[in-house]
Design a protein around this motif. Structure first.
Motif, mmCIF file in Angstrom:
data_model
loop_
_atom_site.group_PDB
_atom_site.id
_atom_site.type_symbol
_atom_site.label_atom_id
_atom_site.label_comp_id
_atom_site.label_asym_id
_atom_site.label_seq_id
_atom_site.Cartn_x
_atom_site.Cartn_y
_atom_site.Cartn_z
ATOM 1 N N LEU A 73 -2.501 29.177 -3.683
ATOM 2 C CA LEU A 73 -1.494 29.460 -2.662
ATOM 3 C C LEU A 73 -0.804 28.150 -2.298
ATOM 4 O O LEU A 73 -1.475 27.139 -2.078
ATOM 5 C CB LEU A 73 -2.133 30.077 -1.417
ATOM 6 N N MET A 74 0.523 28.182 -2.202
ATOM 7 C CA MET A 74 1.276 26.961 -1.940
ATOM 8 C C MET A 74 2.344 27.243 -0.888
ATOM 9 O O MET A 74 3.201 28.120 -1.073
ATOM 10 C CB MET A 74 1.923 26.441 -3.227
ATOM 11 N N ASP A 75 2.287 26.502 0.211
ATOM 12 C CA ASP A 75 3.230 26.698 1.314
ATOM 13 C C ASP A 75 4.203 25.517 1.356
ATOM 14 O O ASP A 75 3.840 24.419 1.778
ATOM 15 C CB ASP A 75 2.466 26.820 2.632
ATOM 16 N N GLU A 76 5.429 25.751 0.903
ATOM 17 C CA GLU A 76 6.448 24.700 0.838
ATOM 18 C C GLU A 76 5.866 23.424 0.227
ATOM 19 O O GLU A 76 5.978 22.333 0.818
ATOM 20 C CB GLU A 76 7.004 24.400 2.234
ATOM 21 N N PRO A 77 5.232 23.503 -0.944
ATOM 22 C CA PRO A 77 4.492 22.347 -1.457
ATOM 23 C C PRO A 77 5.350 21.147 -1.805
ATOM 24 O O PRO A 77 4.849 20.031 -1.833
ATOM 25 C CB PRO A 77 3.818 22.911 -2.717
ATOM 26 N N PHE A 78 6.641 21.363 -2.061
ATOM 27 C CA PHE A 78 7.497 20.260 -2.496
ATOM 28 C C PHE A 78 8.585 19.947 -1.472
ATOM 29 O O PHE A 78 9.522 19.213 -1.752
ATOM 30 C CB PHE A 78 8.140 20.593 -3.846
ATOM 31 N N GLY A 79 8.435 20.517 -0.275
ATOM 32 C CA GLY A 79 9.486 20.376 0.723
ATOM 33 C C GLY A 79 9.735 18.960 1.183
ATOM 34 O O GLY A 79 10.840 18.622 1.607
ATOM 35 N N ALA A 80 8.709 18.096 1.104
ATOM 36 C CA ALA A 80 8.856 16.721 1.599
ATOM 37 C C ALA A 80 9.361 15.757 0.529
ATOM 38 O O ALA A 80 9.558 14.575 0.812
ATOM 39 C CB ALA A 80 7.515 16.222 2.140
ATOM 40 N N LEU A 81 9.570 16.257 -0.680
ATOM 41 C CA LEU A 81 9.951 15.370 -1.779
ATOM 42 C C LEU A 81 11.472 15.273 -1.910
ATOM 43 O O LEU A 81 12.202 16.211 -1.591
ATOM 44 C CB LEU A 81 9.368 15.890 -3.096
ATOM 45 N N ILE A 110 1.222 23.161 -15.672
ATOM 46 C CA ILE A 110 -0.185 23.344 -15.297
ATOM 47 C C ILE A 110 -0.523 24.828 -15.217
ATOM 48 O O ILE A 110 -1.580 25.272 -15.686
ATOM 49 C CB ILE A 110 -0.454 22.647 -13.953
ATOM 50 N N GLN A 111 0.382 25.615 -14.628
ATOM 51 C CA GLN A 111 0.140 27.053 -14.511
ATOM 52 C C GLN A 111 0.010 27.693 -15.883
ATOM 53 O O GLN A 111 -0.869 28.540 -16.107
ATOM 54 C CB GLN A 111 1.280 27.705 -13.719
ATOM 55 N N LYS A 112 0.839 27.273 -16.798
ATOM 56 C CA LYS A 112 0.769 27.817 -18.158
ATOM 57 C C LYS A 112 -0.539 27.422 -18.823
ATOM 58 O O LYS A 112 -1.168 28.225 -19.527
ATOM 59 C CB LYS A 112 1.958 27.309 -18.969
ATOM 60 N N ARG A 113 -0.981 26.202 -18.575
ATOM 61 C CA ARG A 113 -2.200 25.697 -19.210
ATOM 62 C C ARG A 113 -3.437 26.414 -18.695
ATOM 63 O O ARG A 113 -4.326 26.782 -19.461
ATOM 64 C CB ARG A 113 -2.307 24.194 -18.962
ATOM 65 N N PHE A 114 -3.519 26.623 -17.372
ATOM 66 C CA PHE A 114 -4.723 27.208 -16.778
ATOM 67 C C PHE A 114 -4.592 28.706 -16.510
ATOM 68 O O PHE A 114 -5.558 29.342 -16.110
ATOM 69 C CB PHE A 114 -5.059 26.490 -15.467
ATOM 70 N N GLU A 115 -3.386 29.256 -16.691
ATOM 71 C CA GLU A 115 -3.117 30.675 -16.432
ATOM 72 C C GLU A 115 -3.508 31.057 -15.002
ATOM 73 O O GLU A 115 -4.082 32.119 -14.741
ATOM 74 C CB GLU A 115 -3.840 31.563 -17.449
ATOM 75 N N THR A 116 -3.194 30.168 -14.077
ATOM 76 C CA THR A 116 -3.494 30.390 -12.661
ATOM 77 C C THR A 116 -2.496 31.375 -12.059
ATOM 78 O O THR A 116 -1.301 31.323 -12.353
ATOM 79 C CB THR A 116 -3.417 29.062 -11.897
ATOM 80 N N THR A 117 -2.982 32.265 -11.214
ATOM 81 C CA THR A 117 -2.105 33.135 -10.432
ATOM 82 C C THR A 117 -1.657 32.350 -9.202
ATOM 83 O O THR A 117 -2.493 31.853 -8.448
ATOM 84 C CB THR A 117 -2.854 34.410 -10.001
ATOM 85 N N ILE A 118 -0.354 32.231 -9.008
ATOM 86 C CA ILE A 118 0.164 31.380 -7.934
ATOM 87 C C ILE A 118 1.101 32.178 -7.030
ATOM 88 O O ILE A 118 1.948 32.944 -7.511
ATOM 89 C CB ILE A 118 0.921 30.166 -8.512
ATOM 90 N N VAL A 119 0.937 31.993 -5.729
ATOM 91 C CA VAL A 119 1.870 32.526 -4.743
ATOM 92 C C VAL A 119 2.440 31.339 -3.971
ATOM 93 O O VAL A 119 1.689 30.540 -3.409
ATOM 94 C CB VAL A 119 1.199 33.515 -3.772
ATOM 95 N N ILE A 120 3.752 31.219 -3.961
ATOM 96 C CA ILE A 120 4.433 30.074 -3.356
ATOM 97 C C ILE A 120 5.386 30.542 -2.262
ATOM 98 O O ILE A 120 6.145 31.499 -2.457
ATOM 99 C CB ILE A 120 5.238 29.289 -4.407
ATOM 100 N N VAL A 121 5.356 29.870 -1.149
ATOM 101 C CA VAL A 121 6.336 30.074 -0.086
ATOM 102 C C VAL A 121 7.399 28.981 -0.182
ATOM 103 O O VAL A 121 7.078 27.797 -0.332
ATOM 104 C CB VAL A 121 5.676 30.014 1.306
#
Length: 312
Positions: free
Chosen positions: A158-166, A181-192
């Motif tokens: 789960l990622m909440d505005e993870p890149f907002g400060a960049l 990374i998501q493609k490599r690990f096949e992680t399910t990701i939800v991003i706000v």
């Protein structure tokens, strides 16, 4: 898989998340987008029960999250927030090791994971493992924050505005790193995010929220083809839609035999990138190459313009 079924959350009698249902397929990226106060962060935090819903059910792989002890659930789900949230008194290595130590991994396994993640984020372990957060740049802190969220090899992130400060340059690089990374690990990701460009760049599916309600949950292409409400149509951009269409396809999909002059462009880049390069150079075609420099053919301006026409 994440299943959100008729979920509602109220504060002071007002529904900040109002009867929302959606599902996220395993190994996919879902993006929650909307204006400030739309309910997207509250919905995200209900997935790992940092906030408990008043009505409805949230299932992870068929298991009701309310039946899982909170500490156990949150160890199984990675969580990255804007501004990284690193522990200031802990080194980079100790930050990354937080959850693996709670899970009682052995020392060798933890050290190997720290080194692997730092390498993955292009941070030399010999240089960065012993540093403290205040000794890192903003972009480095953000990368360590994501590395920490991934350390225990969660199936869900789960990622909440993870890149907002960049800044914009670092933000784009961080987004591309996340996709790799998501493609490599096949992680399910939800991003706000509140950034519709980021949503289109990252999302396999996009949920548009406003005033606690889910207005539309679709693939990016379907949002462009058939926005469900005027709000959704305004969010995706009435006049930006041709460029967003091009951003969804790669150059490889439209490469054709032949040669062209000008600066070569990699086939893995988006069709929007190719159009921008042609507009800047004044070219009507560009040579296309593979990542190792092998010629693949050419991409023509006329072909790209055809791709930008409204789908039927």
């Amino acid at each position: 898989m994440i299943e959100i079924r008729s979920v509602t959350k109220r504060y002071g009698g007002k529904a900040v998340v109002d009867n929302v249902s959606l599902s996220v397929q395993q190994g996919k990226i879902a993006v929650l987008v909307g204006t400030s106060g739309s309910g997207k962060t509250t919905l995200l935090r209900m997935i790992n029960q940092l906030v408990s819903q008043d009505e409805g059910t949230i299932l992870i792989d068929g298991e009701d999250t309310r039946t899982i002890p909170g500490h156990e659930l949150r160890r199984r789900i990675g969580y990255a927030i804007q501004g990284h949230g690193l522990f200031p008194h802990r080194t980079v290595a100790d930050n990354i090791a937080t959850v693996p130590r709670l899970l009682k991994w052995d020392k060798a396994r933890i050290e190997a994971k720290i080194a692997k993640l730092l390498d993955l984020f292009q941070l030399d372990p010999a240089v960065f493992a012993s540093r403290y957060p205040h000794q890192l740049s903003g972009g480095q802190q953000q990368r360590v924050g994501v590395a920490r969220a991934l350390a225990a090899e969660p199936k869900i992130l789960l990622m909440d505005e993870p890149f907002g400060a960049l800044d914009p340059v670092l933000r784009g690089k961080a987004q591309d790193e996340l996709l790799a990374i998501q493609k490599r690990f096949e992680t399910t990701i939800v991003i706000v995010t509140h950034d519709i460009n980021e949503a289109f760049h990252l999302g396999d599916t996009i949920a548009v929220m406003d005033s606690g309600k889910l207005l539309q949950y679709d693939r990016p292409l379907d949002l462009l083809k058939a926005p469900a409400t005027p709000f959704v149509e305004g969010l995706v951009g009435t006049f930006d839609r041709p460029f967003r269409l091009l951003s969804l396809g790669t150059i490889t999909e439209v490469v054709e035999p032949g040669e062209a002059g000008g600066e070569p462009i990699e086939g893995s880049r988006s069709q929007q990138d190719a159009l921008a390069a042609m507009m800047w150079s004044g070219a009507d075609a560009l040579p296309v190459i593979s990542p190792d420099g092998t010629p693949l053919g050419r991409v023509r301006l006329q072909t790209l313009l055809g791709q930008a026409v409204r789908p039927r």
